[in-house]
Scaffold this motif. Structure first.
Motif, PDB file in Angstrom:
ATOM      1  N   ALA A   4     -17.699  41.956  -0.565  1.00 53.60           N
ATOM      2  CA  ALA A   4     -16.295  41.958  -0.174  1.00 53.60           C
ATOM      3  C   ALA A   4     -16.028  40.748   0.708  1.00 53.60           C
ATOM      4  CB  ALA A   4     -15.945  43.228   0.573  1.00 53.60           C
ATOM      5  N   HIS A   5     -14.817  40.344   0.724  1.00 49.75           N
ATOM      6  CA  HIS A   5     -14.427  39.203   1.547  1.00 49.75           C
ATOM      7  C   HIS A   5     -14.601  39.573   3.020  1.00 49.75           C
ATOM      8  CE1 HIS A   5     -12.002  35.953   3.172  1.00 49.75           C
ATOM      9  NE2 HIS A   5     -12.139  35.367   1.985  1.00 49.75           N
ATOM     10  N   ASP A   7     -13.136  38.641   5.730  1.00 49.80           N
ATOM     11  CA  ASP A   7     -11.890  38.890   6.442  1.00 49.80           C
ATOM     12  C   ASP A   7     -11.367  40.297   6.170  1.00 49.80           C
ATOM     13  OD1 ASP A   7     -11.938  36.381   7.532  1.00 49.80           O
ATOM     14  OD2 ASP A   7     -10.598  35.508   6.039  1.00 49.80           O
ATOM     15  N   PHE A   8     -11.606  40.787   4.948  1.00 52.75           N
ATOM     16  CA  PHE A   8     -11.160  42.128   4.578  1.00 52.75           C
ATOM     17  C   PHE A   8     -11.883  43.171   5.433  1.00 52.75           C
ATOM     18  CE2 PHE A   8     -11.419  45.920   1.866  1.00 52.75           C
ATOM     19  CZ  PHE A   8     -10.068  46.172   1.733  1.00 52.75           C
ATOM     20  N   ARG A   9     -13.180  43.017   5.598  1.00 53.00           N
ATOM     21  CA  ARG A   9     -13.952  43.967   6.415  1.00 53.00           C
ATOM     22  C   ARG A   9     -13.530  43.901   7.876  1.00 53.00           C
ATOM     23  NH1 ARG A   9     -20.060  44.733   4.461  1.00 53.00           N
ATOM     24  NH2 ARG A   9     -19.626  45.006   2.258  1.00 53.00           N
ATOM     25  N   ARG A  11     -10.606  43.069   8.973  1.00 50.73           N
ATOM     26  CA  ARG A  11      -9.272  43.675   9.071  1.00 50.73           C
ATOM     27  C   ARG A  11      -9.377  45.204   9.081  1.00 50.73           C
ATOM     28  NH1 ARG A  11      -4.471  43.403  11.178  1.00 50.73           N
ATOM     29  NH2 ARG A  11      -2.944  44.469   9.919  1.00 50.73           N
ATOM     30  N   LEU A  12     -10.225  45.757   8.214  1.00 54.53           N
ATOM     31  CA  LEU A  12     -10.424  47.212   8.192  1.00 54.53           C
ATOM     32  C   LEU A  12     -10.991  47.715   9.521  1.00 54.53           C
ATOM     33  CD1 LEU A  12     -11.850  47.891   4.629  1.00 54.53           C
ATOM     34  CD2 LEU A  12      -9.603  48.506   5.508  1.00 54.53           C
TER      35      LEU A  12
END
Length: 71
Positions: A4-5, A7-9, A11-12
């Motif tokens: 996964a990207h 930044d996505f992790r 953000r979560l």
């Protein structure tokens, strides 16, 4: 599982941390509100004493004492 990207992790994780902070603040506020009011007697105890009081009133109303049977 695909990577996964990052930044996505992040953000979560940030959103989850924000939700946890909101819940902690709400819990602290509720705890302060509970601490300010006087402690209450549990319902079970109040009900028990109310039943005892009713029983004592019923016993006092009996003008004639119960007679025991003699054999």
């Amino acid at each position: 599982m695909s990577e996964a990207h990052p930044d996505f992790r992040l953000r979560l994780a940030a959103e989850r941390a924000a939700r946890l902070r909101v819940r902690a603040a709400a819990s602290a506020l509720a705890a302060r509100a509970r601490a300010q009011r006087p402690p209450r007697t549990p319902l079970r105890v109040r009900l028990g004493w109310a039943l005892v009081e009713v029983g004592l009133r019923l016993v006092q109303r009996r003008a004639v004492p119960l007679r025991s049977r003699t054999v």
